[in-house]
Design a protein around this motif. Structure first.
Motif, PDB file in Angstrom:
ATOM      1  N   MET A   1       0.819  -1.189   0.000  1.00 39.87           N
ATOM      2  CA  MET A   1       0.000   0.000   0.000  1.00 39.87           C
ATOM      3  C   MET A   1       0.867   1.258   0.000  1.00 39.87           C
ATOM      4  O   MET A   1       0.590   2.205  -0.723  1.00 39.87           O
ATOM      5  N   VAL A   2       1.899   1.271   0.818  1.00 42.47           N
ATOM      6  CA  VAL A   2       2.769   2.441   0.899  1.00 42.47           C
ATOM      7  C   VAL A   2       3.464   2.680  -0.446  1.00 42.47           C
ATOM      8  O   VAL A   2       3.605   3.820  -0.885  1.00 42.47           O
ATOM      9  N   ALA A   3       3.864   1.607  -1.105  1.00 44.13           N
ATOM     10  CA  ALA A   3       4.545   1.752  -2.389  1.00 44.13           C
ATOM     11  C   ALA A   3       3.640   2.395  -3.439  1.00 44.13           C
ATOM     12  O   ALA A   3       4.089   3.241  -4.225  1.00 44.13           O
ATOM     13  N   THR A   4       2.385   2.041  -3.443  1.00 52.65           N
ATOM     14  CA  THR A   4       1.440   2.619  -4.397  1.00 52.65           C
ATOM     15  C   THR A   4       1.257   4.109  -4.151  1.00 52.65           C
ATOM     16  O   THR A   4       1.291   4.921  -5.089  1.00 52.65           O
ATOM     17  N   ILE A   5       1.095   4.472  -2.893  1.00 54.04           N
ATOM     18  CA  ILE A   5       0.896   5.880  -2.560  1.00 54.04           C
ATOM     19  C   ILE A   5       2.171   6.671  -2.844  1.00 54.04           C
ATOM     20  O   ILE A   5       2.114   7.796  -3.360  1.00 54.04           O
ATOM     21  N   THR A   6       3.326   6.080  -2.549  1.00 52.32           N
ATOM     22  CA  THR A   6       4.598   6.749  -2.822  1.00 52.32           C
ATOM     23  C   THR A   6       4.775   6.971  -4.327  1.00 52.32           C
ATOM     24  O   THR A   6       5.192   8.050  -4.757  1.00 52.32           O
ATOM     25  N   GLY A   7       4.442   5.969  -5.108  1.00 51.95           N
ATOM     26  CA  GLY A   7       4.540   6.106  -6.560  1.00 51.95           C
ATOM     27  C   GLY A   7       3.642   7.209  -7.093  1.00 51.95           C
ATOM     28  O   GLY A   7       4.055   8.011  -7.940  1.00 51.95           O
ATOM     29  N   GLY A   8       2.428   7.263  -6.596  1.00 53.54           N
ATOM     30  CA  GLY A   8       1.508   8.321  -7.015  1.00 53.54           C
ATOM     31  C   GLY A   8       1.980   9.692  -6.593  1.00 53.54           C
ATOM     32  O   GLY A   8       1.872  10.670  -7.347  1.00 53.54           O
ATOM     33  N   THR A   9       2.532   9.788  -5.399  1.00 48.01           N
ATOM     34  CA  THR A   9       3.042  11.067  -4.909  1.00 48.01           C
ATOM     35  C   THR A   9       4.204  11.548  -5.771  1.00 48.01           C
ATOM     36  O   THR A   9       4.271  12.726  -6.145  1.00 48.01           O
ATOM     37  N   ILE A  10       5.105  10.640  -6.093  1.00 48.50           N
ATOM     38  CA  ILE A  10       6.239  10.992  -6.955  1.00 48.50           C
ATOM     39  C   ILE A  10       5.742  11.444  -8.321  1.00 48.50           C
ATOM     40  O   ILE A  10       6.232  12.431  -8.881  1.00 48.50           O
ATOM     41  N   LEU A  11       4.763  10.735  -8.860  1.00 48.18           N
ATOM     42  CA  LEU A  11       4.212  11.102 -10.161  1.00 48.18           C
ATOM     43  C   LEU A  11       3.614  12.510 -10.141  1.00 48.18           C
ATOM     44  O   LEU A  11       3.873  13.324 -11.044  1.00 48.18           O
ATOM     45  N   TRP A  12       2.827  12.832  -9.121  1.00 50.02           N
ATOM     46  CA  TRP A  12       2.245  14.176  -9.010  1.00 50.02           C
ATOM     47  C   TRP A  12       3.343  15.234  -8.935  1.00 50.02           C
ATOM     48  O   TRP A  12       3.236  16.296  -9.555  1.00 50.02           O
ATOM     49  N   PHE A  13       4.410  14.955  -8.147  1.00 50.05           N
ATOM     50  CA  PHE A  13       5.476  15.942  -7.998  1.00 50.05           C
ATOM     51  C   PHE A  13       6.258  16.111  -9.300  1.00 50.05           C
ATOM     52  O   PHE A  13       6.610  17.235  -9.671  1.00 50.05           O
ATOM     53  N   VAL A  14       6.509  15.026 -10.012  1.00 51.06           N
ATOM     54  CA  VAL A  14       7.202  15.114 -11.308  1.00 51.06           C
ATOM     55  C   VAL A  14       6.361  15.914 -12.298  1.00 51.06           C
ATOM     56  O   VAL A  14       6.883  16.755 -13.046  1.00 51.06           O
ATOM     57  N   LEU A  15       5.053  15.695 -12.308  1.00 49.27           N
ATOM     58  CA  LEU A  15       4.183  16.471 -13.191  1.00 49.27           C
ATOM     59  C   LEU A  15       4.207  17.951 -12.828  1.00 49.27           C
ATOM     60  O   LEU A  15       4.205  18.815 -13.708  1.00 49.27           O
ATOM     61  N   PHE A  16       4.245  18.252 -11.532  1.00 52.13           N
ATOM     62  CA  PHE A  16       4.360  19.647 -11.097  1.00 52.13           C
ATOM     63  C   PHE A  16       5.656  20.266 -11.633  1.00 52.13           C
ATOM     64  O   PHE A  16       5.640  21.358 -12.210  1.00 52.13           O
ATOM     65  N   LEU A  17       6.771  19.563 -11.447  1.00 46.18           N
ATOM     66  CA  LEU A  17       8.061  20.082 -11.913  1.00 46.18           C
ATOM     67  C   LEU A  17       8.105  20.226 -13.437  1.00 46.18           C
ATOM     68  O   LEU A  17       8.697  21.178 -13.954  1.00 46.18           O
ATOM     69  N   ALA A  18       7.482  19.287 -14.142  1.00 50.56           N
ATOM     70  CA  ALA A  18       7.480  19.338 -15.605  1.00 50.56           C
ATOM     71  C   ALA A  18       6.678  20.525 -16.129  1.00 50.56           C
ATOM     72  O   ALA A  18       6.972  21.051 -17.213  1.00 50.56           O
ATOM     73  N   GLN A  19       5.686  20.975 -15.380  1.00 51.00           N
ATOM     74  CA  GLN A  19       4.848  22.078 -15.833  1.00 51.00           C
ATOM     75  C   GLN A  19       5.406  23.450 -15.456  1.00 51.00           C
ATOM     76  O   GLN A  19       5.011  24.454 -16.062  1.00 51.00           O
ATOM     77  N   LEU A  20       6.310  23.502 -14.500  1.00 48.31           N
ATOM     78  CA  LEU A  20       6.830  24.802 -14.052  1.00 48.31           C
ATOM     79  C   LEU A  20       7.456  25.647 -15.171  1.00 48.31           C
ATOM     80  O   LEU A  20       7.209  26.853 -15.218  1.00 48.31           O
ATOM     81  N   PRO A  21       8.254  25.061 -16.067  1.00 50.94           N
ATOM     82  CA  PRO A  21       8.824  25.898 -17.133  1.00 50.94           C
ATOM     83  C   PRO A  21       7.773  26.540 -18.054  1.00 50.94           C
ATOM     84  O   PRO A  21       8.057  27.521 -18.727  1.00 50.94           O
ATOM     85  N   PHE A  22       6.588  25.979 -18.064  1.00 47.60           N
ATOM     86  CA  PHE A  22       5.518  26.474 -18.927  1.00 47.60           C
ATOM     87  C   PHE A  22       4.476  27.277 -18.161  1.00 47.60           C
ATOM     88  O   PHE A  22       3.361  27.485 -18.642  1.00 47.60           O
ATOM     89  N   TYR A  23       4.835  27.742 -16.974  1.00 44.70           N
ATOM     90  CA  TYR A  23       3.885  28.453 -16.127  1.00 44.70           C
ATOM     91  C   TYR A  23       3.292  29.666 -16.849  1.00 44.70           C
ATOM     92  O   TYR A  23       2.098  29.935 -16.726  1.00 44.70           O
TER      93      TYR A  23
END
Length: 71
Positions: A1-23
């Motif tokens: 369960m923790v691994a799934t939530i950790t994976g999703g959290t990392i994915l959300w943060f990577v998407l945030f970082l990927a969108q910052l240059p296009f703010y």
């Protein structure tokens, strides 16, 4: 369960970082909520990781207490 939530959290943060240059583009088109939604997802994911880890620890403690306590 923790691994799934950790994976999703990392994915959300990577998407945030990927969108910052296009703010600027997001701001020009009224879509800045996309960026902040990703950051909120990462933040809520951190809370979820904390919660699930504490819950798992409590379940293990309870199981150990039941095993050590005579019936």
């Amino acid at each position: 369960m923790v691994a799934t939530i950790t994976g999703g959290t990392i994915l959300w943060f990577v998407l945030f970082l990927a969108q910052l240059p296009f703010y600027g583009w997001f701001d020009d088109h009224g879509h800045t909520w996309w960026v902040w939604t990703c950051l909120a997802g990462a933040g809520l994911g951190l809370i979820g990781i904390w919660y699930v880890r504490r819950r798992d620890a409590a379940i293990k403690r309870d199981a150990a207490n039941r095993r050590d306590t005579p019936a």
